[in-house]
Design a protein around this motif. Structure first.
Motif, PDB file in Angstrom:
ATOM      1  N   VAL A 173      19.851 -38.759  40.417  1.00 44.96           N
ATOM      2  CA  VAL A 173      20.127 -39.313  39.093  1.00 44.96           C
ATOM      3  C   VAL A 173      20.890 -38.299  38.247  1.00 44.96           C
ATOM      4  O   VAL A 173      21.841 -38.650  37.534  1.00 44.96           O
ATOM      5  N   THR A 190      24.535 -38.758  36.567  1.00 43.00           N
ATOM      6  CA  THR A 190      24.676 -38.578  35.123  1.00 43.00           C
ATOM      7  C   THR A 190      25.738 -37.545  34.792  1.00 43.00           C
ATOM      8  O   THR A 190      26.556 -37.747  33.883  1.00 43.00           O
ATOM      9  N   ARG A 200      21.872 -45.657  39.284  1.00 46.98           N
ATOM     10  CA  ARG A 200      21.344 -45.324  40.610  1.00 46.98           C
ATOM     11  C   ARG A 200      20.604 -46.502  41.248  1.00 46.98           C
ATOM     12  O   ARG A 200      20.822 -46.823  42.413  1.00 46.98           O
ATOM     13  N   VAL A 259      19.855 -43.482  35.571  1.00 43.46           N
ATOM     14  CA  VAL A 259      18.793 -44.191  36.295  1.00 43.46           C
ATOM     15  C   VAL A 259      19.235 -45.618  36.624  1.00 43.46           C
ATOM     16  O   VAL A 259      19.096 -46.089  37.762  1.00 43.46           O
TER      17      VAL A 259
END
Length: 253
Positions: free
Chosen positions: A64, A68, A177, A174
């Motif tokens: 994650v 990001t 993903r 998140v």
């Protein structure tokens, strides 16, 4: 921007510093970031696409953090290791549920998580913005203390602490993903785009009868094909996902 909005847009921006957003626009941008990142997390947990167990797995958190860093942060602004540490710290907040089974208690805990995260992001921005505006000697962090100043338009900037910006970015990571990158997601999105295009064509071909009553005066007043097409776009944009599917079924078969 539509060309017929240009005059109003120019009026709104008249006298504005070049390239600067007013405080209200900055608040709106941060509110959008907060709302989408938190509610996408909530929806993903409720749908079972995101699990608390995965979030607590160190290797998953690193994945994650990588997503990001490359997709939701300015280049070079944060490392994967730093994001991983911030993510781990964020998960230690007491508002995170211990599990989610879809029951009443789980749903209540999930709503509490949503509320706490939104409050965290909004409160941090409010406090930082006030602290930047108030005299250092008398900064109390209250709106009442800031009334002597002018917190509006171009006289102030919204200050969002870097940590909260990164936390918000991690929530986007998140969703990317576990929701946006899941198997079948691309095909589903392609079908949704196709549905919208078919629906827009069907509404356009049947106007004005295919428009809600609230949009028909705009259609009647439109003097060009471009203006009429905008009314169709506004009609489609007013629909929820569920109503768009229902409209498509009704108009397209």
């Amino acid at each position: 921007m539509y060309s017929d909005d240009a005059e109003v847009f120019a009026w709104i921006r008249d006298g504005a510093p070049p390239g600067k957003l007013c405080l209200e626009a900055q608040v709106m941008d941060w509110a959008d970031d907060v709302a989408y990142s938190v509610h996408d997390l909530e929806d993903g947990l409720q749908a079972g696409l995101i699990t608390l167990g995965a979030l607590r797995d160190a290797s998953e958190r690193k994945e994650v953090a990588g997503i990001t860093a490359t997709g939701y942060c300015a280049p070079g602004s944060a490392t994967v290791d730093e994001l991983g540490e911030i993510f781990a710290d964020l998960l230690t907040l007491p508002c995170w549920p211990t599990g989610f089974d879809g029951g009443l208690e789980s749903l209540a805990a999930l709503k509490n998580l949503t509320s706490e995260l939104i409050g965290r992001f909004c409160r941090s921005a409010q406090e930082a913005t006030l602290a930047a505006q108030l005299p250092a000697s008398g900064a109390s962090g209250s709106w009442q203390a800031a009334r002597s100043g002018r917190l509006s338009r171009y006289a102030a900037d919204l200050i969002v602490p870097r940590r909260q910006r990164l936390e918000c970015a991690l929530l986007k990571g998140v969703t990317a993903r576990y929701v946006m990158s899941r198997a079948g997601a691309a095909a589903s999105q392609a079908r949704e785009r196709e549905l919208i295009a078919e629906l827009a064509a069907a509404v356009d071909s049947g106007t004005p009868a295919t428009l809600d009553l609230v949009f028909r005066p705009g259609w009647d007043a439109a003097g060009t094909d471009t203006a009429r097409r905008r009314v169709v776009v506004d009609q489609i944009a007013s629909l929820t996902d569920t109503s768009a599917i229902a409209w498509h079924r009704r108009l397209c078969g």
